[in-house]
Design an enzyme around this catalytic site. Sequence first.
Site, PDB file in Angstrom:
ATOM      1  N   GLY A 297      -7.652 -21.635  33.792  1.00 12.36           N
ATOM      2  CA  GLY A 297      -8.986 -21.105  34.020  1.00 12.36           C
ATOM      3  C   GLY A 297     -10.084 -21.970  33.433  1.00 12.36           C
ATOM      4  O   GLY A 297     -10.010 -23.207  33.432  1.00 12.36           O
ATOM      5  N   SER A 298     -11.103 -21.326  32.894  1.00 12.12           N
ATOM      6  CA  SER A 298     -12.324 -22.034  32.466  1.00 12.12           C
ATOM      7  C   SER A 298     -12.136 -22.951  31.268  1.00 12.12           C
ATOM      8  O   SER A 298     -13.065 -23.694  30.916  1.00 12.12           O
ATOM      9  CB  SER A 298     -13.426 -21.011  32.152  1.00 12.12           C
ATOM     10  OG  SER A 298     -13.776 -20.294  33.320  1.00 12.12           O
ATOM     11  N   THR A 299     -10.965 -22.942  30.638  1.00 14.51           N
ATOM     12  CA  THR A 299     -10.742 -23.889  29.539  1.00 14.51           C
ATOM     13  C   THR A 299     -10.715 -25.330  30.041  1.00 14.51           C
ATOM     14  O   THR A 299     -10.757 -26.272  29.241  1.00 14.51           O
ATOM     15  CB  THR A 299      -9.422 -23.581  28.809  1.00 14.51           C
ATOM     16  OG1 THR A 299      -8.342 -23.596  29.748  1.00 14.51           O
ATOM     17  CG2 THR A 299      -9.493 -22.228  28.118  1.00 14.51           C
TER      18      THR A 299
END
Length: 570
Positions: A297-299
């Site tokens: 995801g957004s990591t």
Amino acid sequence: MSDEQDIQARAARGWRLWLVFLLLVLIGLAISGKMLTLNMQEQAFLKRQGDARILRTAVIPAHRGVISDRNGQPLSVSAPVSTVWMNPQEFDLQNASIDRLASLLGSDRAALLSKVSRFRAKQFLYLKRQMTPAQAVQIEALDIPGVYVDREYKRFYPAAEVATHLVGFTNVDGKGQEGVELAFDDWLQGVPGKKLVMRDLLGRTVKHIRELEPMSQGQDLQLSIDLRLQYLAYRELKAAVQAHKADSAAMVVLDAHTGEVLAMVNQPSYNPNDRSNLGAGMESLRNRAVTDTFEPGSTMKPLTVAAALMSGKYQLDSVIDTSPGYIRVKGKTIRDHRNYGELDIGRIITKSSNVGVTKLALSMHEDAVRNTMQNVGLGQVPGTGFPGEQAGVLPYHAKNRLVERATMSYGYGLAVTPLQLAQAYIPFATGGLTRPVSLLKLERPEPATRVMPEAIANQVLRMMETVTQQGGTGRRAAIEGYQVAGKTGTAHKVGSSGYEDDKYVAVFAGVAPVENPEIIAVVMVDNPKGQEYYGGEVAAPVFSRVVGGALRMLNVAPDNWKPATQVVMQ
């Protein structure tokens, strides 16, 4: 009787005496001859036969090497135990001590006799492995012919379930089956020796004659983890899984300077000292931090921003218009949480804008984002040597695969392990350098490789610091007294018919303290079922508690200390 008859009778008696004497002499000569023959010609044969009945070759058990943490605290040790076995052919089925023997073996008379009867034609049968020496002494005291006791070692794990996924365990024969015990089995495993012993009729050793083959002890192994941090991480991760009713979770803590793993914990766990309740599925055996992959995801957004800055097309003050809060890419709609309008490069990370990173990714060369991810270790086996270590998935997308290139920029369409994700954040903590991660304590760090300019790495690190501040998505990752940089991630899980609307993976990856990074940590919580499921709500608080405690344990000076306001008493 006449004199003549008397003379004849005496003559007959004398002849018989001489005959008896002659026979006795002949018998004596025969015995002497046989003794001489046995002593001279058959001595070697008789000695071999005698030795075969009283001399035995016994095994000298080898001590398996000790596994310890970086401070010398034992994680896996070998304790002396006893093994009881029998020769069924020598065992008396009517022995008066059978009931007592069965009781000491944890069985009953009928079961014991049935077992012996089935193996009556054999000469070796295990009765019980790895008994305590005290129990074995009681069995030896019974003096039952055909029943023997040998000494061996059993592996014991002082940290139990706290470190079991990393340390692993051995089987009853002392062979590594999981974890480090398996990965370094040849290093840890000793080589048993042999000795010649004299035993009595009951099989008891009465004399050690000589050593036939020397025993070689196993070599010790020192891991990189700090058991104090391991306990802290395990406690906090377990509490989070219970509070959010998650399916599983994993956490990795790295030393930012060396790449050493300071803690690696998983949920669910198990006790390696008692594996009777593991269950048929063996789900709790996996070291999910190394073997399980997930979409991060957004990591991944800090890596996309780093790629954009390295491309030369963007600067810190570059502005991206994310209005109206969504973007259409080949018929697919990519949305933000809300319409953020115009965002500079740093605010794209602060607000975790999918639209922002999509526009960045599609404006660059088709390989720019992927190459940055590959350079920091994604899509490659970390190389720790841990059994089942996964490389993850980092696909190549052609120039016209716009949707896949867009989704990769915010962490979909690729797969990483928690350990890989932690390794990917090393350049942000080291000014653009990356190095291999290690499960073993290092005398000196492995050589580092530059994967991004120092200035850009530091710029992205400062951008990630805003994530944990007011207005960021990871405010609950903040640590009092320290500057923290990181990134939240919340990814939908893939089901049988695509992405599930109500199943998520909550992630937080971060670095602390920002001024002089010491620790990198990743928290992954799989499928939290409570009201909170975002990475900033589920994973970030675990990061805060564990990394905050670790910084204090390691005596890292605060870099964001705010002295208490002095109150002057009137």
